[in-house]
Design a protein around this motif. Structure first.
Motif, PDB file in Angstrom:
ATOM      1  N   ILE A 237       3.569  67.866 192.124  1.00  0.00           N
ATOM      2  CA  ILE A 237       4.554  66.796 192.052  1.00  0.00           C
ATOM      3  C   ILE A 237       4.297  65.799 193.176  1.00  0.00           C
ATOM      4  O   ILE A 237       4.025  66.179 194.316  1.00  0.00           O
ATOM      5  N   GLU A 238       4.333  64.521 192.811  1.00  0.00           N
ATOM      6  CA  GLU A 238       4.029  63.464 193.771  1.00  0.00           C
ATOM      7  C   GLU A 238       5.248  62.573 194.000  1.00  0.00           C
ATOM      8  O   GLU A 238       5.796  61.992 193.056  1.00  0.00           O
ATOM      9  N   ARG A 252       2.225  64.974 198.057  1.00  0.00           N
ATOM     10  CA  ARG A 252       1.933  65.776 196.863  1.00  0.00           C
ATOM     11  C   ARG A 252       2.181  67.240 197.196  1.00  0.00           C
ATOM     12  O   ARG A 252       1.657  67.751 198.188  1.00  0.00           O
ATOM     13  N   PRO A 379       2.261  63.976 182.079  1.00  0.00           N
ATOM     14  CA  PRO A 379       3.159  64.171 183.225  1.00  0.00           C
ATOM     15  C   PRO A 379       4.626  64.290 182.811  1.00  0.00           C
ATOM     16  O   PRO A 379       5.028  63.839 181.737  1.00  0.00           O
ATOM     17  N   PHE A 381       8.698  63.818 184.671  1.00  0.00           N
ATOM     18  CA  PHE A 381       9.277  62.944 185.688  1.00  0.00           C
ATOM     19  C   PHE A 381      10.596  63.508 186.209  1.00  0.00           C
ATOM     20  O   PHE A 381      11.463  63.919 185.430  1.00  0.00           O
ATOM     21  N   ASN A 444       4.828  58.059 178.581  1.00  0.00           N
ATOM     22  CA  ASN A 444       4.942  56.789 179.308  1.00  0.00           C
ATOM     23  C   ASN A 444       5.670  55.743 178.464  1.00  0.00           C
ATOM     24  O   ASN A 444       6.459  54.942 178.983  1.00  0.00           O
ATOM     25  N   MET A 447       9.354  56.723 178.588  1.00  0.00           N
ATOM     26  CA  MET A 447       9.960  56.354 179.871  1.00  0.00           C
ATOM     27  C   MET A 447      10.186  54.844 179.959  1.00  0.00           C
ATOM     28  O   MET A 447      11.195  54.386 180.500  1.00  0.00           O
ATOM     29  N   VAL A 456      12.860  56.682 188.261  1.00  0.00           N
ATOM     30  CA  VAL A 456      11.897  57.760 188.516  1.00  0.00           C
ATOM     31  C   VAL A 456      11.849  58.045 190.017  1.00  0.00           C
ATOM     32  O   VAL A 456      11.678  57.145 190.836  1.00  0.00           O
ATOM     33  N   ALA A 458      10.006  61.096 191.198  1.00  0.00           N
ATOM     34  CA  ALA A 458       8.692  61.711 191.441  1.00  0.00           C
ATOM     35  C   ALA A 458       8.022  62.015 190.105  1.00  0.00           C
ATOM     36  O   ALA A 458       8.678  62.083 189.060  1.00  0.00           O
ATOM     37  N   LYS A 459       6.701  62.193 190.166  1.00  0.00           N
ATOM     38  CA  LYS A 459       5.893  62.457 188.971  1.00  0.00           C
ATOM     39  C   LYS A 459       5.260  63.837 189.081  1.00  0.00           C
ATOM     40  O   LYS A 459       4.624  64.161 190.089  1.00  0.00           O
ATOM     41  N   SER A 461       2.621  66.639 187.513  1.00  0.00           N
ATOM     42  CA  SER A 461       1.420  66.805 186.673  1.00  0.00           C
ATOM     43  C   SER A 461       1.159  68.283 186.430  1.00  0.00           C
ATOM     44  O   SER A 461       0.923  69.041 187.382  1.00  0.00           O
TER      45      SER A 461
END
Length: 475
Positions: A237-238, A252, A379, A381, A444, A447, A456, A458-459, A461
């Motif tokens: 997660i970023e 991250r 991904p 969110f 995407n 979203m 949003v 964080a993202k 993956s």
């Protein structure tokens, strides 16, 4: 004295009802009682209306009396009529939503208890209320508006573990993921392996014999996940910038994400109360799966308690999974976020107390945290709701399917699925082609269609995904 002054309103006043019987009574008067005084005729007709069995041998009134008795004993049509026109509702990302889902929502907006509705951008056709449908009702709860997998939810744990630790120890993460998870219809733990949780001691398990019989099954499946699109996965997660609310700096991090619901407990409760609602609430065929229970009725209150029990049980399953894997991997837990769908909430909308059904939709009130996943390669969110009242404070619960399970199995090959997993660096444990990434809409795009609904934070993956071995559905 002529009887032409007696009319239909006179007969309604003494006990007749609108309809064919009233017409027949007026015919009898016209043919046989023109020369009888008004009060005498009204007395006779009142007696026929109240005690028709006394006139079954009467030379003039026999046919009328017979029809009154037959009408009284005829089965009544207790079908509840839908409103002629549907209330308007907002659709987000309409260009990506199939017509079947829109038609289902249109039907739901004609229910006499409907107050408001909205369709989320991941919406697709389901049973009764479409997946991605949000419906606010007045003092009524719709079991199929909640759905079969009651309280299905997302849970996210964020650790202070850097991405490099996952990359260098992938075999350990895989081993622990396999050791501490169970998936699929009917799968649970044998008695000596079972977890304990306070939810199993809840008084609601004793409220009816039906609920009581589900307790042992709930215990065996506690801490497990369903089939279909349910998963437990490791990922990265970023946070592009520091989140002050969660107190997590930009960076991250290794994270654990899970998606599952109330297992056999919720599915059995849903089936039982849907059948009960259909017996009580007779709706036209096109709306039969939207049968509702009055919240002032014992059945409505009983379902409400059972629904909340199933939702809390689903939460307990995630808690056990996350606690086991947190202990197995180590590291400091920075945050745990959880949200659920397939549920009904008591909320205030537009100043009115309502029951809000979110069938495959995420609560997105002002400041409310939620997780919206993509697919096994796309991904997900971490989001914060904006509290848009036009959307009934809701957002999508995922990307949403663009192919049915059957369609996906027919059109997607094993080679295509393996290729997309490899291209995205994802390790898959279990799952069938019905859950292939190509079976889902572009997250995407979804979203983008709900920018007014959520921010949003964080993202996420996915990197290592575990699902039911055969892609089976919930039991």
């Amino acid at each position: 004295m002529h009887m032409n002054r007696i009319n239909g309103n006179d007969l309604l006043t003494i006990g007749f009802n609108q309809g064919k019987i009233l017409g027949l009574a007026l015919e009898v008067l016209e043919k046989n009682y023109q020369d009888t005084d008004r009060e005498t005729v009204l007395t006779i007709m009142k007696n026929v209306a109240e005690k028709p069995e006394l006139y079954l041998d009467h030379e003039i009134l026999e046919d009328l009396a017979t029809k009154i008795i037959e009408d009284a004993n005829a089965p009544k049509d207790d079908t509840i009529s839908l409103n002629e026109t549907a209330m308007p509702f907002n659709i987000y990302g309409q260009e990506h939503i199939d017509e079947g889902a829109v038609r289902q929502m249109d039907t739901a907006m004609r229910l006499p208890v409907t107050v408001a509705g909205a369709l989320m951008p991941d919406a697709h056709q389901g049973y009764g209320l479409p997946i991605g449908g949000v419906l606010a009702a007045k003092n009524a709860v719709i079991p199929y508006g909640v759905g079969v997998d009651i309280g299905c939810r997302m849970a996210l744990s964020v650790f202070d573990i850097p991405e490099s630790h996952f990359v260098n120890n992938a075999d350990i993460y895989k081993r622990e993921l396999i050791d501490h998870t169970r998936f699929g219809a009917g799968h649970g733990f044998v008695r000596h392996q079972r977890a304990e949780h306070a939810v199993l001691e809840r008084n609601e398990f004793n409220m009816t014999q039906f609920i009581k019989t589900l307790q042992d099954k709930a215990w065996s499946q506690l801490g497990t996940s369903g089939g279909g699109n349910h998963f437990v996965e490791w990922g990265i997660i970023e946070f592009a910038e520091r989140d002050e609310v969660l107190n997590i700096p930009a960076g991250r991090y290794v994270a654990l994400l899970s998606h599952s619901g109330s297992r056999g407990l919720g599915a059995t409760i849903a089936g039982h109360y849907t059948r009960l609602a259909k017996d009580i609430c007779k709706l036209p065929k096109e709306a039969s799966n939207l049968a509702y229970l009055d919240m002032n009725s014992s059945e409505g209150q009983e379902y409400w308690l059972a629904m909340n029990l199933a939702g809390d049980y689903a939460s307990a399953c995630h808690e056990i999974i996350h606690n086991k894997l947190t202990k197995a991997i180590g590291g400091q837990l920075l945050a745990r976020v959880e949200n659920h769908h397939n549920f009904a909430w008591k909320e205030t909308w537009n100043g009115e107390d309502v029951i809000v059904h979110r069938k495959g939709a995420t609560p997105a009130g002002k400041g409310v945290m939620g997780i919206i996943p993509g697919s096994m390669t796309a991904p997900g969110f971490l989001v914060r709701g904006k509290g848009l009242e036009d959307a009934i404070n809701s957002a999508s619960h995922g990307a949403g399917r663009q192919m049915s399970r059957t369609q996906a199995i027919k059109s997607i090959s094993h080679q295509e699925m393996d290729a997309i997993l490899k291209a995205n660096g994802v390790t898959l444990i279990g799952a069938g082609r019905d859950e292939a990434p190509m079976a889902y809409k572009d997250i995407n795009m979804v979203m983008d269609a709900q920018k007014k609904l959520v921010d949003v934070v964080a993202k996420f993956s996915p990197k290592m995904v575990r699902m039911a071995d055969d892609g089976s559905k919930e039991d």
